[in-house]
Design a protein around this motif. Structure first.
Motif, mmCIF file in Angstrom:
data_model
loop_
_atom_site.group_PDB
_atom_site.id
_atom_site.type_symbol
_atom_site.label_atom_id
_atom_site.label_comp_id
_atom_site.label_asym_id
_atom_site.label_seq_id
_atom_site.Cartn_x
_atom_site.Cartn_y
_atom_site.Cartn_z
ATOM 1 N N LYS A 79 0.846 -1.193 0.000
ATOM 2 C CA LYS A 79 0.000 0.000 0.000
ATOM 3 C C LYS A 79 0.881 1.243 0.000
ATOM 4 O O LYS A 79 1.595 1.507 0.968
ATOM 5 C CB LYS A 79 -0.906 -0.007 1.226
ATOM 6 N N GLU A 80 0.838 1.984 -1.091
ATOM 7 C CA GLU A 80 1.599 3.233 -1.198
ATOM 8 C C GLU A 80 0.980 4.279 -0.278
ATOM 9 O O GLU A 80 -0.240 4.494 -0.295
ATOM 10 C CB GLU A 80 1.582 3.746 -2.634
ATOM 11 N N ILE A 81 1.808 4.927 0.522
ATOM 12 C CA ILE A 81 1.343 5.985 1.416
ATOM 13 C C ILE A 81 2.129 7.256 1.097
ATOM 14 O O ILE A 81 3.276 7.404 1.502
ATOM 15 C CB ILE A 81 1.527 5.594 2.894
ATOM 16 N N PRO A 82 1.527 8.170 0.341
ATOM 17 C CA PRO A 82 2.212 9.418 0.005
ATOM 18 C C PRO A 82 2.125 10.418 1.161
ATOM 19 O O PRO A 82 1.376 10.221 2.115
ATOM 20 C CB PRO A 82 1.425 9.920 -1.206
ATOM 21 N N GLY A 83 2.898 11.470 1.067
ATOM 22 C CA GLY A 83 2.747 12.590 1.983
ATOM 23 C C GLY A 83 3.755 12.703 3.100
ATOM 24 O O GLY A 83 3.674 13.614 3.921
ATOM 25 N N LEU A 84 4.722 11.810 3.156
ATOM 26 C CA LEU A 84 5.725 11.911 4.213
ATOM 27 C C LEU A 84 6.955 12.650 3.684
ATOM 28 O O LEU A 84 8.086 12.245 3.877
ATOM 29 C CB LEU A 84 6.093 10.522 4.751
ATOM 30 N N THR A 85 6.685 13.747 2.997
ATOM 31 C CA THR A 85 7.761 14.577 2.446
ATOM 32 C C THR A 85 7.983 15.787 3.341
ATOM 33 O O THR A 85 7.090 16.195 4.097
ATOM 34 C CB THR A 85 7.397 15.074 1.035
ATOM 35 N N LEU A 86 9.144 16.363 3.232
ATOM 36 C CA LEU A 86 9.464 17.550 4.023
ATOM 37 C C LEU A 86 8.474 18.675 3.722
ATOM 38 O O LEU A 86 7.973 19.333 4.635
ATOM 39 C CB LEU A 86 10.900 18.002 3.728
ATOM 40 N N GLU A 87 8.163 18.849 2.449
ATOM 41 C CA GLU A 87 7.249 19.929 2.058
ATOM 42 C C GLU A 87 5.870 19.751 2.700
ATOM 43 O O GLU A 87 5.288 20.705 3.225
ATOM 44 C CB GLU A 87 7.101 19.985 0.526
ATOM 45 N N ASN A 88 5.338 18.541 2.665
ATOM 46 C CA ASN A 88 4.027 18.273 3.241
ATOM 47 C C ASN A 88 4.053 18.405 4.761
ATOM 48 O O ASN A 88 3.120 18.924 5.365
ATOM 49 C CB ASN A 88 3.534 16.880 2.832
ATOM 50 N N ARG A 89 5.127 17.955 5.377
ATOM 51 C CA ARG A 89 5.242 18.051 6.827
ATOM 52 C C ARG A 89 5.335 19.500 7.271
ATOM 53 O O ARG A 89 4.725 19.895 8.273
ATOM 54 C CB ARG A 89 6.439 17.234 7.297
ATOM 55 N N ILE A 90 6.062 20.321 6.508
ATOM 56 C CA ILE A 90 6.166 21.749 6.825
ATOM 57 C C ILE A 90 4.821 22.433 6.593
ATOM 58 O O ILE A 90 4.365 23.223 7.410
ATOM 59 C CB ILE A 90 7.276 22.415 5.984
ATOM 60 N N GLU A 91 4.192 22.128 5.469
ATOM 61 C CA GLU A 91 2.906 22.739 5.139
ATOM 62 C C GLU A 91 1.868 22.464 6.234
ATOM 63 O O GLU A 91 1.106 23.348 6.619
ATOM 64 C CB GLU A 91 2.395 22.201 3.803
ATOM 65 N N LYS A 92 1.866 21.242 6.750
ATOM 66 C CA LYS A 92 0.877 20.856 7.759
ATOM 67 C C LYS A 92 1.387 21.075 9.186
ATOM 68 O O LYS A 92 0.657 20.853 10.145
ATOM 69 C CB LYS A 92 0.461 19.404 7.549
ATOM 70 N N MET A 93 2.655 21.476 9.309
ATOM 71 C CA MET A 93 3.269 21.738 10.620
ATOM 72 C C MET A 93 3.153 20.529 11.554
ATOM 73 O O MET A 93 2.844 20.651 12.732
ATOM 74 C CB MET A 93 2.652 22.987 11.266
ATOM 75 N N ALA A 95 5.157 16.557 12.293
ATOM 76 C CA ALA A 95 6.254 15.642 11.967
ATOM 77 C C ALA A 95 5.746 14.507 11.086
ATOM 78 O O ALA A 95 6.413 14.103 10.131
ATOM 79 C CB ALA A 95 6.885 15.089 13.236
ATOM 80 N N VAL A 96 4.570 13.980 11.428
ATOM 81 C CA VAL A 96 3.885 12.995 10.595
ATOM 82 C C VAL A 96 2.450 13.510 10.465
ATOM 83 O O VAL A 96 1.695 13.481 11.438
ATOM 84 C CB VAL A 96 3.894 11.581 11.222
ATOM 85 N N PRO A 97 2.081 14.010 9.284
ATOM 86 C CA PRO A 97 0.729 14.546 9.114
ATOM 87 C C PRO A 97 -0.344 13.530 9.491
ATOM 88 O O PRO A 97 -0.174 12.318 9.311
ATOM 89 C CB PRO A 97 0.680 14.890 7.622
ATOM 90 N N ASP A 98 -1.447 14.033 10.027
ATOM 91 C CA ASP A 98 -2.526 13.168 10.528
ATOM 92 C C ASP A 98 -3.005 12.166 9.486
ATOM 93 O O ASP A 98 -3.218 10.997 9.805
ATOM 94 C CB ASP A 98 -3.713 14.014 11.004
ATOM 95 N N ASP A 99 -3.171 12.612 8.233
ATOM 96 C CA ASP A 99 -3.665 11.701 7.202
ATOM 97 C C ASP A 99 -2.658 10.599 6.898
ATOM 98 O O ASP A 99 -3.024 9.448 6.659
ATOM 99 C CB ASP A 99 -4.060 12.456 5.921
ATOM 100 N N VAL A 100 -1.390 10.937 6.943
ATOM 101 C CA VAL A 100 -0.336 9.938 6.710
ATOM 102 C C VAL A 100 -0.311 8.935 7.867
ATOM 103 O O VAL A 100 -0.247 7.731 7.647
ATOM 104 C CB VAL A 100 1.041 10.620 6.529
ATOM 105 N N LEU A 101 -0.399 9.441 9.087
ATOM 106 C CA LEU A 101 -0.391 8.558 10.252
ATOM 107 C C LEU A 101 -1.594 7.618 10.234
ATOM 108 O O LEU A 101 -1.464 6.425 10.529
ATOM 109 C CB LEU A 101 -0.378 9.374 11.542
ATOM 110 N N ALA A 102 -2.747 8.132 9.848
ATOM 111 C CA ALA A 102 -3.949 7.289 9.762
ATOM 112 C C ALA A 102 -3.741 6.166 8.750
ATOM 113 O O ALA A 102 -4.105 5.014 9.003
ATOM 114 C CB ALA A 102 -5.159 8.136 9.392
ATOM 115 N N ALA A 103 -3.139 6.490 7.600
ATOM 116 C CA ALA A 103 -2.879 5.471 6.570
ATOM 117 C C ALA A 103 -1.860 4.450 7.069
ATOM 118 O O ALA A 103 -1.997 3.247 6.816
ATOM 119 C CB ALA A 103 -2.391 6.129 5.286
ATOM 120 N N ILE A 104 -0.857 4.901 7.800
ATOM 121 C CA ILE A 104 0.154 3.996 8.352
ATOM 122 C C ILE A 104 -0.498 3.018 9.331
ATOM 123 O O ILE A 104 -0.210 1.820 9.322
ATOM 124 C CB ILE A 104 1.286 4.789 9.044
#
Length: 115
Positions: A79-93, A95-104
């Motif tokens: 299962k590909e989980i996008p969004g764990l990039t520096l840009e996305n983490r900074i944008e959402k302020m 360390a692990v954005p909520d949507d990424v953590l939920a997918a993990i």
């Protein structure tokens, strides 16, 4: 010199005791998973950023070859989980954005590239 060794030994002992206690707390909170008994194993794949996508591309190729039969039968899902990039983490302020953590958390195991 002897005092330095004693200090280092004491610090190492403290670290080991803390990690053993942490491991024991984790064991109390959840039972180990019997992966062999799962009907389907979901492997989350987070590319990360920087060199992460390059490393994970090769790792995914290896998994696809080694697990070809299990993937084809649906026993294992990558299962590909996008969004764990520096840009996305900074944008959402985060360390692990909520949507990424939920997918993990929907996965049984995680293969994560460098972030």
């Amino acid at each position: 010199m002897n005092e330095s060794i004693k200090n280092a030994t004491a610090q190492f002992e403290t670290l080991l005791r803390e990690q053993i206690a942490r491991t024991e707390r984790m064991a109390e909170l959840s039972k180990p998973i019997d992966y062999a008994s799962l009907g389907k194993l979901i492997i989350g794949v987070c590319d990360g950023d920087g060199i992460g996508p390059v490393i994970l591309k090769t790792a995914k190729n290896v998994l696809n070859v080694l697990l070809a039969d299990e993937i084809a039968s649906g026993k294992i899902v990558l299962k590909e989980i996008p969004g764990l990039t520096l840009e996305n983490r900074i944008e959402k302020m985060q360390a692990v954005p909520d949507d990424v953590l939920a997918a993990i958390k929907e996965c049984d195991v995680l293969l994560k590239g460098p972030t």
